[in-house]
Design an enzyme around this catalytic site. Structure first.
Site, PDB file in Angstrom:
ATOM      1  N   GLY A  37       0.784  -1.242   0.000  1.00  0.00           N
ATOM      2  CA  GLY A  37       0.000   0.000   0.000  1.00  0.00           C
ATOM      3  C   GLY A  37       0.808   1.280   0.000  1.00  0.00           C
ATOM      4  CG  ASP A  59      -8.732   0.944   9.108  1.00  0.00           C
ATOM      5  OD1 ASP A  59      -9.469   1.051  10.098  1.00  0.00           O
ATOM      6  OD2 ASP A  59      -9.208   0.768   7.970  1.00  0.00           O
TER       7      ASP A  59
HETATM    8  O1  LIG Z   1      -4.210  -0.420  10.648  1.00  0.00           O
HETATM    9  P1  LIG Z   1      -4.560  -1.695   9.971  1.00  0.00           P
HETATM   10  O2  LIG Z   1      -6.012  -2.074  10.203  1.00  0.00           O
HETATM   11  O3  LIG Z   1      -3.623  -2.811  10.318  1.00  0.00           O
HETATM   12  O4  LIG Z   1      -4.531  -1.437   8.410  1.00  0.00           O
HETATM   13  C1  LIG Z   1      -3.451  -0.825   7.766  1.00  0.00           C
HETATM   14  C2  LIG Z   1      -2.790  -1.741   6.794  1.00  0.00           C
HETATM   15  O5  LIG Z   1      -3.753  -2.248   5.864  1.00  0.00           O
HETATM   16  C3  LIG Z   1      -3.295  -2.060   4.543  1.00  0.00           C
HETATM   17  O6  LIG Z   1      -2.532  -3.135   4.096  1.00  0.00           O
HETATM   18  P2  LIG Z   1      -3.199  -4.467   3.487  1.00  0.00           P
HETATM   19  O7  LIG Z   1      -3.290  -5.511   4.543  1.00  0.00           O
HETATM   20  O8  LIG Z   1      -4.450  -4.115   2.777  1.00  0.00           O
HETATM   21  O9  LIG Z   1      -2.102  -4.936   2.450  1.00  0.00           O
HETATM   22  P3  LIG Z   1      -1.554  -4.104   1.189  1.00  0.00           P
HETATM   23  O10 LIG Z   1      -0.556  -3.109   1.747  1.00  0.00           O
HETATM   24  O11 LIG Z   1      -0.891  -5.128   0.338  1.00  0.00           O
HETATM   25  O12 LIG Z   1      -2.712  -3.430   0.523  1.00  0.00           O
HETATM   26  C4  LIG Z   1      -2.424  -0.814   4.639  1.00  0.00           C
HETATM   27  O13 LIG Z   1      -1.513  -0.752   3.569  1.00  0.00           O
HETATM   28  C5  LIG Z   1      -1.766  -0.947   5.984  1.00  0.00           C
HETATM   29  O14 LIG Z   1      -0.550  -1.672   5.905  1.00  0.00           O
HETATM   30  O1  HPA Z   2      -9.702   2.051   3.915  1.00  0.00           O
HETATM   31  C1  HPA Z   2      -8.833   1.274   3.476  1.00  0.00           C
HETATM   32  N1  HPA Z   2      -8.645   1.115   2.138  1.00  0.00           N
HETATM   33  C2  HPA Z   2      -7.725   0.278   1.617  1.00  0.00           C
HETATM   34  N2  HPA Z   2      -6.933  -0.472   2.379  1.00  0.00           N
HETATM   35  C3  HPA Z   2      -7.069  -0.377   3.727  1.00  0.00           C
HETATM   36  N3  HPA Z   2      -6.396  -1.017   4.700  1.00  0.00           N
HETATM   37  C4  HPA Z   2      -6.893  -0.587   5.850  1.00  0.00           C
HETATM   38  N4  HPA Z   2      -7.876   0.312   5.656  1.00  0.00           N
HETATM   39  C5  HPA Z   2      -7.999   0.474   4.316  1.00  0.00           C
END
Ligand SMILES: O=P(O)(O)OC[C@H]1O[C@H](OP(=O)(O)OP(=O)(O)O)[C@H](O)[C@@H]1O
Ligand code: HPA
Length: 194
Positions: free
Chosen positions: A38, A96
């Protein structure tokens, strides 16, 4: 899809984030670790705005596989560089629930870092599941599922140059499309029946 932050607003926010980080470290060498996937867009923009000598590394963390709710957190440290005695800054797109940051902070500490701080593009206005908070944040946003500028829904939308709220009906529609999609049978494709 409703645009929450446009391209100009995002870049201004990242510039201010970089200024806060620069001010904190006062030119001290820094190891910045991108939390993949992300943070990929934010990371590319942010590191080019920082002034101190930088080492760059990556770690992968994933818990939102295919949905809008956090599931089990999987972490891959294979590409993480040596952190012993270093000042480390974790860079991620969103705070989040906070569970990803809590786990990664612990991993970095266990690798012998001298200090660990974190920089996030976004922090959701919600009750977080953990006591830890990010040190540097560009934007506080409402508790809605957002995509773009690196953030995905089912691995889509990361390339949008803006940040948008994905509405409930769009989430439902995309879920249906995925449920209806049949996996490709390689044998059928080879025989011309696919
Ligand atoms: O505070 P949290 O609830 O832990 O959420 C935050 C994490 O969620 C998303 O990653 P995701 O698991 O979607 O993986 P990605 O980075 O590959 O999209 C984002 O990039 C953060 O790393
Ligand atoms: O709101 C969101 N969007 C995409 N990815 C995420 N991972 C945690 N929260 C989010």
């Amino acid at each position: 899809m409703r645009v929450l932050l446009n391209e100009t607003q995002l870049l201004d926010g990242v510039r201010q984030l970089a200024a806060k980080i620069d001010e904190h470290y006062q030119g001290r060498p820094l190891t910045v670790v991108a939390v993949m996937t992300g943070s990929v867009v934010l990371f590319a923009d942010l590191i080019r705005m920082l002034s101190m000598p930088l080492r760059v590394g990556v770690i992968q963390a994933s818990s939102y596989r295919g949905g809008v709710k956090a599931g089990e957190l999987a972490v891959d440290t294979d590409m993480l560089l040596d952190l012993q005695g270093r000042d480390v800054l974790l860079v991620d797109d969103i705070f989040d629930t906070g569970r990803t940051l809590e786990r990664l902070t612990k991993i970095v500490q266990d690798r012998g870092a001298q200090s660990v701080q974190s920089a996030m593009l976004l922090r959701k206005q919600r009750t977080h599941d953990v006591p830890i908070r990010p040190d540097f944040v560009a934007f506080e946003i409402p508790d809605e599922f957002v995509v773009g500028y690196g953030l995905d829904y089912r691995d889509m939308y990361r390339n949008l140059p803006y940040l948008a709220i994905l509405d409930e009906d769009e989430i439902a529609r995309t879920s249906e499309t995925h449920a209806a999609a049949k996996p490709i049978d390689p044998q059928a494709v080879a025989s011309g029946n696919g």
